[in-house]
Scaffold this motif. Structure first.
Motif, short mmCIF file in Angstrom:
data_model
loop_
_atom_site.label_atom_id
_atom_site.label_comp_id
_atom_site.label_asym_id
_atom_site.label_seq_id
_atom_site.Cartn_x
_atom_site.Cartn_y
_atom_site.Cartn_z
N LYS A 183 0.84 -1.20 0.00
CA LYS A 183 0.00 0.00 0.00
C LYS A 183 0.88 1.26 0.00
O LYS A 183 0.59 2.23 -0.69
CB LYS A 183 -0.90 0.01 1.23
CG LYS A 183 -1.97 -1.07 1.23
CD LYS A 183 -2.75 -1.04 2.53
CE LYS A 183 -3.75 -2.21 2.59
NZ LYS A 183 -4.45 -2.25 3.89
N LEU A 184 1.96 1.21 0.78
CA LEU A 184 2.86 2.36 0.84
C LEU A 184 3.51 2.62 -0.52
O LEU A 184 3.64 3.77 -0.95
CB LEU A 184 3.95 2.12 1.89
CG LEU A 184 3.49 1.95 3.34
CD1 LEU A 184 4.69 1.73 4.25
CD2 LEU A 184 2.70 3.17 3.81
N VAL A 185 3.89 1.55 -1.21
CA VAL A 185 4.51 1.71 -2.53
C VAL A 185 3.51 2.27 -3.53
O VAL A 185 3.85 3.13 -4.36
CB VAL A 185 5.09 0.37 -3.02
CG1 VAL A 185 5.62 0.50 -4.44
CG2 VAL A 185 6.21 -0.10 -2.09
N LEU A 186 2.26 1.82 -3.46
CA LEU A 186 1.23 2.33 -4.36
C LEU A 186 0.97 3.82 -4.11
O LEU A 186 0.77 4.60 -5.05
CB LEU A 186 -0.06 1.53 -4.20
CG LEU A 186 0.00 0.08 -4.72
CD1 LEU A 186 -1.28 -0.66 -4.36
CD2 LEU A 186 0.24 0.05 -6.22
N ILE A 187 0.98 4.22 -2.84
CA ILE A 187 0.85 5.65 -2.53
C ILE A 187 2.03 6.43 -3.13
O ILE A 187 1.87 7.52 -3.68
CB ILE A 187 0.78 5.86 -1.00
CG1 ILE A 187 -0.51 5.26 -0.44
CG2 ILE A 187 0.87 7.34 -0.65
CD1 ILE A 187 -0.57 5.22 1.08
N ALA A 188 3.23 5.83 -3.02
CA ALA A 188 4.43 6.47 -3.59
C ALA A 188 4.31 6.64 -5.10
O ALA A 188 4.73 7.66 -5.65
CB ALA A 188 5.67 5.65 -3.24
N VAL A 189 3.71 5.64 -5.77
CA VAL A 189 3.50 5.74 -7.22
C VAL A 189 2.62 6.95 -7.54
O VAL A 189 2.91 7.74 -8.45
CB VAL A 189 2.87 4.45 -7.77
CG1 VAL A 189 2.46 4.64 -9.24
CG2 VAL A 189 3.84 3.29 -7.65
N ALA A 190 1.54 7.12 -6.78
CA ALA A 190 0.61 8.23 -7.01
C ALA A 190 1.29 9.57 -6.79
O ALA A 190 1.02 10.55 -7.50
CB ALA A 190 -0.60 8.08 -6.09
N ILE A 191 2.17 9.65 -5.80
CA ILE A 191 2.87 10.91 -5.52
C ILE A 191 3.95 11.19 -6.56
O ILE A 191 4.10 12.33 -7.03
CB ILE A 191 3.49 10.86 -4.10
CG1 ILE A 191 2.39 10.79 -3.04
CG2 ILE A 191 4.40 12.07 -3.87
CD1 ILE A 191 2.92 10.55 -1.64
N ALA A 192 4.69 10.15 -6.93
CA ALA A 192 5.85 10.35 -7.82
C ALA A 192 5.46 10.65 -9.25
O ALA A 192 6.18 11.37 -9.95
CB ALA A 192 6.74 9.11 -7.78
N THR A 193 4.33 10.13 -9.72
CA THR A 193 3.97 10.25 -11.14
C THR A 193 3.88 11.69 -11.62
O THR A 193 4.55 12.06 -12.60
CB THR A 193 2.66 9.49 -11.42
OG1 THR A 193 2.87 8.09 -11.17
CG2 THR A 193 2.22 9.69 -12.87
N PRO A 215 1.57 7.22 -20.31
CA PRO A 215 1.30 6.68 -18.97
C PRO A 215 2.01 5.36 -18.70
O PRO A 215 2.29 5.02 -17.54
CB PRO A 215 -0.23 6.48 -18.97
CG PRO A 215 -0.74 7.45 -19.99
CD PRO A 215 0.32 7.51 -21.04
N THR A 216 2.31 4.62 -19.79
CA THR A 216 2.99 3.33 -19.59
C THR A 216 4.35 3.50 -18.92
O THR A 216 4.83 2.58 -18.25
CB THR A 216 3.18 2.63 -20.95
OG1 THR A 216 3.81 3.54 -21.86
CG2 THR A 216 1.85 2.18 -21.53
N VAL A 217 4.97 4.67 -19.08
CA VAL A 217 6.26 4.93 -18.43
C VAL A 217 6.10 4.82 -16.91
O VAL A 217 6.90 4.17 -16.22
CB VAL A 217 6.80 6.33 -18.81
CG1 VAL A 217 8.00 6.70 -17.94
CG2 VAL A 217 7.18 6.37 -20.27
N PHE A 218 5.05 5.42 -16.39
CA PHE A 218 4.85 5.44 -14.94
C PHE A 218 4.29 4.11 -14.43
O PHE A 218 4.56 3.71 -13.30
CB PHE A 218 3.95 6.62 -14.57
CG PHE A 218 4.50 7.92 -15.06
CD1 PHE A 218 5.58 8.52 -14.42
CD2 PHE A 218 3.99 8.52 -16.20
CE1 PHE A 218 6.11 9.71 -14.89
CE2 PHE A 218 4.51 9.71 -16.67
CZ PHE A 218 5.58 10.30 -16.02
N ILE A 219 3.50 3.45 -15.28
CA ILE A 219 3.03 2.12 -14.91
C ILE A 219 4.22 1.17 -14.79
O ILE A 219 4.33 0.41 -13.82
CB ILE A 219 2.01 1.60 -15.96
CG1 ILE A 219 0.74 2.45 -15.93
CG2 ILE A 219 1.68 0.12 -15.70
CD1 ILE A 219 -0.22 2.14 -17.05
#
Length: 802
Positions: A733-743, A765-769
């Motif tokens: 969950k923490l990593v997924l939150i980090a993805v949302a912040i970093a994108t 968007p595939t870059v961030f995925i």
């Protein structure tokens, strides 16, 4: 007391060797990366700072003003008369120094024959303006007389060995129409130009040599072949000077409808702060400096967080120590000072390890990015003081959180065996992990974008053939141009050679500009300044350029030698023709040649992809050529190169056989971009690795807290898979939150970086995925290491105390 603290710190380090190693090495790696990045940034910012008068040196840039009053783009390369005119009109200018565009000439001393590719014709005031140290000779008179030459120390040794070369002569050849042929007297030897100079050279020729052979161009405001720098006095005011430029232009430029103008640029901006074209040497990128500085801060921050998490993960093991110390009278201040002291000790040990890493890595760093770093150059009192201050702050910040957590334990609860961390502390640790992985995901996304952009640059269809293209440089030698047809005929007999062509310019290399008039659709002659490639007969077909209208040069049309012109689509549009077929047959006038346009080629990228395709003309001028271009077959490449060399020795024995491959030369334009990719990727990977150490620390801490819970679950029948999933879920969950912040942060930063390219990739968007999946995979692997270890633990051991 402090002796006791030191003993306890030492025992704790020895007791948990693996933790201590990870803690010290992780922080050391972060510090080492930060130091290496600092050295790179320091070197980039140091360009031209060795000049004593660096703050008083400016240079002239040349441009045109548009009808709406805007100016640009500007060139550093310009005319000669502007220098004396500025000196005459502005008393705040003390000295003016001018030098030609780079003059590659053939120099010889007996059987020592070299084509020097870093030579300038330079004013005698050079050593008054620039702080180049002269080892032998008089700097005041070294470049005063025609046919004088100043050699750098390395160049002098190449021709004269250990002899004193002053007073001796070198024979020089022609150089790009500058009439450099003759015997040059060595008047001085100077130290090699420092590597942190925005332009460098191997030798300087007296500008009076050039002035003597072609005096007319020093009065022509329209002739471009000179760089102009000047030294100002204490009365100089930059704003006031700039306000006088329009009147200066009106007084000196008498051409009707001229839009010519100038600007000035301080020397401190010459390497990192310039947008002007046609530089005398290399330039850097301030945006890259910002990027690497931010990465350095990121890495140090991640290393500090890693240290905090690993220290906190071990806090439970020291809870009883804290409880006993508090019960016998230690207050929180004593405990904080103890743990901060331990933190500073670890930082000191990490710093020592970091310096070892830096010293070990420097030789590889030099090979890696093509810059030579000497650690002695960075050992100054200012840098040492700054480094000690930063390390002290790092130690205090990195140790503050563990110290506050450990010192805050309740001694009664600890000695009863109850040791629960506060929710605020747990949330803090989770926030640090989110921060770590936000930075890591941003760096992963940035690495993907950098790689994709560089792949676009290196793999884009440029519109011409550059593969298996051998380029032989003979530097405008008239004797070679006279034998060009004989060379072509002899070489094309070789079945491994596809074709041979001659040209003054090749894609990715130097090209001149020429004022060109072409008949516009309304019948009027319209004049424009534009790049030109002076080419031989077969240039268009040899390089595989596509004709979109008309024809190319042909032996069947004798008038092509003086009365024909081929240009590209952009040039046709520049003169008002949307359909390139319409410009065929229109009159032109260029550099003394007049006739009609006979053909239009499809636009091709003759410069780097940082720039859009400019209008280009391809006049047929075989006697102005500099390069022999040979398209060879890939099979038996070495034998073909040797065979070409044999033919060269037969027909041009007076010149060295200097060859390169066009694809290598073209890609050399992206040297700084490739260096940026290597550095960015390397430091991004190191940052991610350090972040994983921090995640391992938090996973260890969590597993320790839930040891009994895991034991109970195993007794009740839970298998390893369920326990691993249980321990990993929160981290995912923490990593997924980090993805949302970093994108969004990564998208904005990389989009800004891409603005420096005329041709750039789209950020999908595939870059961030993909970045998120990579980060998630790394996190799963890191967490699973500790989770599986905890899940496999014997529940009897974890429940024994119950």
């Amino acid at each position: 007391m402090y002796k006791n603290y030191l003993k306890v710190a030492y025992r704790n380090l020895i007791k948990k060797k693996s933790y201590s190693l990870i803690n010290i090495f992780g922080l050391a790696l972060g510090i080492a990366c930060c130091v290496l990045i600092f050295m790179f940034v320091h070197d980039e910012l140091s360009y031209d700072t060795y000049h004593v008068n660096k703050d008083r040196i400016y240079r002239v840039t040349h441009g045109e003003s548009s009808k709406d009053g805007k100016t640009g783009p500007f060139w550093v390369w310009g005319n000669a008369p502007v220098g004396p005119a500025l000196k005459s009109d502005f008393p705040e200018i003390d000295k003016v120094v001018q030098f030609s565009g780079r003059a590659d000439i053939l120099l010889s001393n007996g059987d020592k024959l070299y084509q020097e590719d870093g030579v300038f014709f330079m004013d005698s005031t050079a050593f008054d303006v620039f702080s180049w140290k002269v080892l032998r000779g008089d700097p005041k008179t070294a470049l005063a007389d025609p046919y004088s030459i100043v050699l750098t120390e390395t160049t002098a040794k190449k021709y004269f060995g250990d002899e004193d070369p002053v007073g001796k002569t070198l024979k020089g050849s022609e150089s790009s129409g500058r009439s450099a042929a003759g015997d040059y007297t060595v008047t001085a030897v100077m130290e090699d130009v420092p590597a942190n100079s925005h332009f460098r050279f191997n030798a300087l020729l007296s500008l009076n040599t050039f002035r003597k052979s072609r005096p007319e161009i020093f009065n022509e405001w329209g002739y471009v072949d000179m760089y102009t720098y000047f030294l100002v006095n204490d009365q100089f005011n930059e704003a006031a000077f700039k306000s006088k430029i329009p009147d200066f232009i009106k007084r000196n430029i008498q051409y009707p409808d001229s839009r010519y103008t100038i600007a000035i640029e301080p020397l401190k901006n010459a390497y990192l702060g310039t947008d002007a074209d046609r530089q005398p040497g290399e330039t850097g990128s301030m945006s890259n400096i910002y990027v690497f500085s931010v990465i350095g801060v990121f890495i140090l921050a991640i290393a500090m967080i890693n240290f905090m998490n690993l220290s906190t993960a071990r806090s439970l093991e020291r809870s009883k120590e804290v409880g006993i110390r508090k019960s016998v009278g230690a207050d929180r201040r004593n405990l904080i000072s103890q743990f901060l002291g331990e933190s500073l000790l670890i930082v000191c040990l990490s710093t020592v390890v970091a310096l070892v890493i830096v010293v070990t890595a420097l030789p590889y760093m030099t090979d890696f990015i093509g810059k030579e770093f000497a650690i002695e150059g960075f050992v100054t009192w200012q840098n040492i003081s700054f480094f000690v201050a930063v390390m002290s702050v790092v130690g205090l910040i990195a140790g503050s959180y563990p110290a506050l957590v450990l010192s805050g334990f309740n001694p009664v609860m600890i000695l009863k065996g109850i040791s629960r961390s506060q929710a605020g502390g747990a949330n803090m640790r989770k926030g640090l992990v989110v921060f770590q992985f936000s930075l890591s995901i941003a760096l992963i996304a940035g690495t993907i974008v950098v790689y994709d952009q560089m792949s676009l640059l290196l793999n884009k269809d440029l519109g011409f053939d550059k593969e298996q293209m051998l380029i032989v440089d003979y530097n405008y030698d008239g004797a070679v141009n006279n034998k060009s047809q004989a060379l072509k005929t002899e070489l094309e007999k070789n079945p491994s050679i596809v074709s041979v062509a001659f040209t003054r310019s090749v894609p990715g290399g130097y090209y001149p500009h020429a004022y060109t008039q072409i008949e516009a659709p309304d019948g009027e002659m319209k004049g424009q300044g534009q790049p030109i490639f002076q080419v031989g007969m077969d240039f268009v077909t040899h390089f595989g350029l596509e004709l979109v209208a008309g024809r190319t040069y042909s032996k069947e049309y004798p008038s092509d030698s003086s009365k024909a012109l081929v240009l590209n689509e952009s040039a046709a549009r520049q003169y008002g023709y949307t359909d390139p077929k319409q410009i065929v047959g229109k009159k032109f006038d260029q550099w003394g040649r007049a006739g009609v346009v006979i053909g239009v080629v499809k636009d091709f990228n003759f410069t780097s992809l940082h720039r859009t395709i400019e209008p280009l003309t391809l006049p047929f001028e075989p006697y102005a050529c500099r390069y022999m271009c040979i398209k060879v077959k890939s099979a038996g490449m070495r034998e073909t190169i040797n065979a070409i060399g044999e033919v060269w020795k037969q027909l041009a024995p007076h010149r060295p056989y200097l060859y390169s491959f066009l694809d290598d030369d073209f890609e050399r334009q992206y040297k700084s971009d490739l260096m940026f990719r290597r550095l960015f990727t390397t430091f991004a990977c190191l940052a991610i690795f350090i972040a994983c150490l921090g995640l391992l620390g938090l996973a260890t801490y969590t597993a320790q807290q839930r040891t009994k819970e895991i034991g109970i679950r195993k007794v009740l029948g839970a298998d390893v898979r369920h326990i691993v999933a249980l321990l990993s879920a929160d981290f995912m969950k923490l990593v997924l939150i980090a993805v949302a912040i970093a994108t969004p942060v990564a998208w904005y930063a990389m989009n800004q970086w891409l603005q420096g390219f005329a041709y750039r990739m789209e950020i999908h968007p595939t870059v961030f995925i993909l970045a998120g999946l990579i980060a998630l995979s790394i996190a799963v692997f890191t967490i699973s290491f500790q989770s599986i270890k905890s899940a496999l633990m014997n529940p009897v051991k974890s429940l024994r105390s119950e």
